[in-house]
Design a protein around this motif. Structure first.
Motif, mmCIF file in Angstrom:
data_model
loop_
_atom_site.group_PDB
_atom_site.id
_atom_site.type_symbol
_atom_site.label_atom_id
_atom_site.label_comp_id
_atom_site.label_asym_id
_atom_site.label_seq_id
_atom_site.Cartn_x
_atom_site.Cartn_y
_atom_site.Cartn_z
ATOM 1 N N THR A 157 0.816 -1.218 0.000
ATOM 2 C CA THR A 157 0.000 0.000 0.000
ATOM 3 C C THR A 157 0.850 1.270 0.000
ATOM 4 O O THR A 157 0.328 2.366 0.194
ATOM 5 C CB THR A 157 -0.932 0.010 1.222
ATOM 6 N N ASP A 158 2.148 1.137 -0.230
ATOM 7 C CA ASP A 158 3.043 2.287 -0.292
ATOM 8 C C ASP A 158 2.788 3.058 -1.585
ATOM 9 O O ASP A 158 2.872 2.484 -2.679
ATOM 10 C CB ASP A 158 4.498 1.797 -0.253
ATOM 11 N N PRO A 159 2.482 4.351 -1.506
ATOM 12 C CA PRO A 159 2.221 5.124 -2.738
ATOM 13 C C PRO A 159 3.414 5.190 -3.685
ATOM 14 O O PRO A 159 3.264 5.567 -4.849
ATOM 15 C CB PRO A 159 1.847 6.510 -2.213
ATOM 16 N N ARG A 197 4.107 -11.711 -11.493
ATOM 17 C CA ARG A 197 3.585 -10.360 -11.293
ATOM 18 C C ARG A 197 4.056 -9.797 -9.957
ATOM 19 O O ARG A 197 3.891 -10.427 -8.903
ATOM 20 C CB ARG A 197 2.048 -10.360 -11.339
ATOM 21 N N GLY A 198 4.627 -8.592 -10.026
ATOM 22 C CA GLY A 198 5.078 -7.927 -8.814
ATOM 23 C C GLY A 198 4.993 -6.424 -8.962
ATOM 24 O O GLY A 198 4.729 -5.888 -10.058
ATOM 25 N N LEU A 199 5.212 -5.735 -7.847
ATOM 26 C CA LEU A 199 5.236 -4.276 -7.872
ATOM 27 C C LEU A 199 6.444 -3.818 -8.686
ATOM 28 O O LEU A 199 7.543 -4.358 -8.542
ATOM 29 C CB LEU A 199 5.332 -3.726 -6.451
ATOM 30 N N VAL A 200 6.235 -2.827 -9.529
ATOM 31 C CA VAL A 200 7.325 -2.332 -10.374
ATOM 32 C C VAL A 200 8.301 -1.542 -9.514
ATOM 33 O O VAL A 200 7.943 -0.531 -8.901
ATOM 34 C CB VAL A 200 6.775 -1.449 -11.511
ATOM 35 N N ASN A 201 9.551 -2.017 -9.465
ATOM 36 C CA ASN A 201 10.611 -1.299 -8.755
ATOM 37 C C ASN A 201 11.813 -1.120 -9.669
ATOM 38 O O ASN A 201 11.773 -1.463 -10.856
ATOM 39 C CB ASN A 201 10.989 -2.024 -7.452
ATOM 40 N N ARG A 202 12.885 -0.592 -9.129
ATOM 41 C CA ARG A 202 14.054 -0.288 -9.970
ATOM 42 C C ARG A 202 14.603 -1.526 -10.650
ATOM 43 O O ARG A 202 14.899 -1.506 -11.861
ATOM 44 C CB ARG A 202 15.158 0.348 -9.096
ATOM 45 N N PHE A 203 14.764 -2.609 -9.913
ATOM 46 C CA PHE A 203 15.338 -3.830 -10.487
ATOM 47 C C PHE A 203 14.497 -4.317 -11.665
ATOM 48 O O PHE A 203 15.027 -4.687 -12.716
ATOM 49 C CB PHE A 203 15.422 -4.917 -9.408
ATOM 50 N N MET A 204 13.199 -4.298 -11.499
ATOM 51 C CA MET A 204 12.322 -4.759 -12.569
ATOM 52 C C MET A 204 12.426 -3.859 -13.804
ATOM 53 O O MET A 204 12.490 -4.341 -14.932
ATOM 54 C CB MET A 204 10.872 -4.804 -12.079
#
Length: 357
Positions: free
Chosen positions: A257-259, A276-283
């Motif tokens: 739930t982190d904006p 499927r995962g939250l889009v972060n820098r590594f992705m």
């Protein structure tokens, strides 16, 4: 057979088996005691590790629960492509001060040893991901009183499961967090998955097996929707990932739930298989270049993911999450089952009123 499956839990709510630590004994027992069906994830564990967790669950609850196994993977990865990706990740290894993992650390996930334990000391339900077991395996489990189900993402996979003699299918929509449970990893099919409601309808017309529906379900009204579409049970992963009983790292729970994390995507960046995962820098930086090579890439990136978690940096962790992650509620697992069950009752009543009108 539908009744045999649904008799395992008073509520039609299944806690998804989430490999990597989330589906720990405390979570499984809490869900089971609240009337849902809890699941241990045997993936990435040793056979003995799986057995120890089964014993822990039995010590915590007398309710039925299930165990999920990963199917052994065929050798089709291109070693040259894996080596290219290894070089690309050298900067990550340097930044997190950890060597990359050995891509050849094993591809069968201790499958035979885990099966031997489950036949010798049965649990009520065993499910399979990344492929369909043989009829011999299904029969061996049936002979000791264990029900079986297999994750499917297409009608063709569901038909194969029915031919193999399994008791149920777990129909996984494209909305689901974590790995897509395709039986064959075909890079040409990336992004072509089917949404859950459409897939339930297609599978319901194609096979005569009970259906467990999975993918993006976070509310009781969604459970009502998949049951109305033809499912017998609803499986939720992301919804339970944030509970206090879940074994997921605090950083992973907070990210739901982190904006800072606005969306999810399917990626091969962390494991070499679509997940499927939250889009972060590594992705963002590595996803476009990751080869189709599971579990080689999983082994390769594992030390980096662990080092990032230890450093408190979610930008290089595999933050698996379904499309409904924003609806996550930080409730105790048992309370979450109760809330979902109440929402389901309310949704059914509303549907009945609308139907009467």
């Amino acid at each position: 057979m539908s009744s045999a499956l649904t008799d395992l839990c008073p509520c039609p709510i299944v806690q998804a088996p989430m490999a990597g630590g989330a589906s720990c004994p405390a979570l499984v027992a809490a869900v089971a005691d609240a009337g849902g069906l809890g699941f241990l994830a045997a993936g990435y564990k040793t056979a003995d590790g799986m057995y120890q967790e089964i014993k822990q669950v039995r010590g915590l609850t007398g309710r039925p629960f299930g165990v999920n196994l990963f199917m052994p993977q065929p050798e089709y990865a291109d070693p040259a492509a894996v080596d290219v990706y290894r070089h690309q990740l050298a900067g990550e290894a340097g930044w997190y001060q950890t060597p990359l993992g050995d891509p050849d650390s094993g591809r069968d996930d201790g499958y035979d040893a885990k099966l031997a334990i489950l036949v010798d000391d049965p649990v009520p339900l065993v499910t399979f991901t990344f492929g369909c077991p043989t009829r011999e395996v299904i029969d061996a489990l049936r002979n000791v009183g264990t029900l079986t189900a297999v994750t499917v993402t297409t009608v063709e996979e569901a038909l194969a499961v029915q031919r193999a003699g399994a008791d149920a299918v777990c129909v996984q929509g494209i909305e689901a967090g974590g790995h897509q449970g395709t039986h064959r990893d075909n890079p040409e099919a990336d992004g072509s998955g089917v949404g859950l409601l459409a897939l339930i309808a297609q599978v319901r017309e194609a096979v005569q097996l009970p259906i467990v529906a999975a993918g993006g379900i976070m509310r009781g009204a969604q459970i009502a929707a998949v049951l109305a579409a033809g499912a017998d049970l609803a499986q939720l992963g992301t919804a339970f990932l944030v509970t206090p009983e879940s074994g997921s790292p605090a950083l992973h729970k907070q990210a739901m739930t982190d904006p800072l994390f606005t969306r999810t995507e399917l990626t091969r960046a962390f494991s070499g298989r679509p997940a499927r995962g939250l889009v972060n820098r590594f992705m963002r930086e590595h996803g476009p270049y990751a080869p189709a090579a599971y579990p080689e890439i999983h082994h390769l990136t594992s030390p980096v993911r662990k080092a990032a978690a230890k450093a408190g940096d979610p930008q290089a962790m595999a933050l698996w999450a379904g499309q409904g992650h924003r609806l996550a509620r930080e409730l105790p697992a048992g309370q979450l089952v109760e809330v979902l069950a109440a929402e389901l009752v309310a949704a059914k009543a509303t549907l009945g009123q609308r139907g009467a009108a």
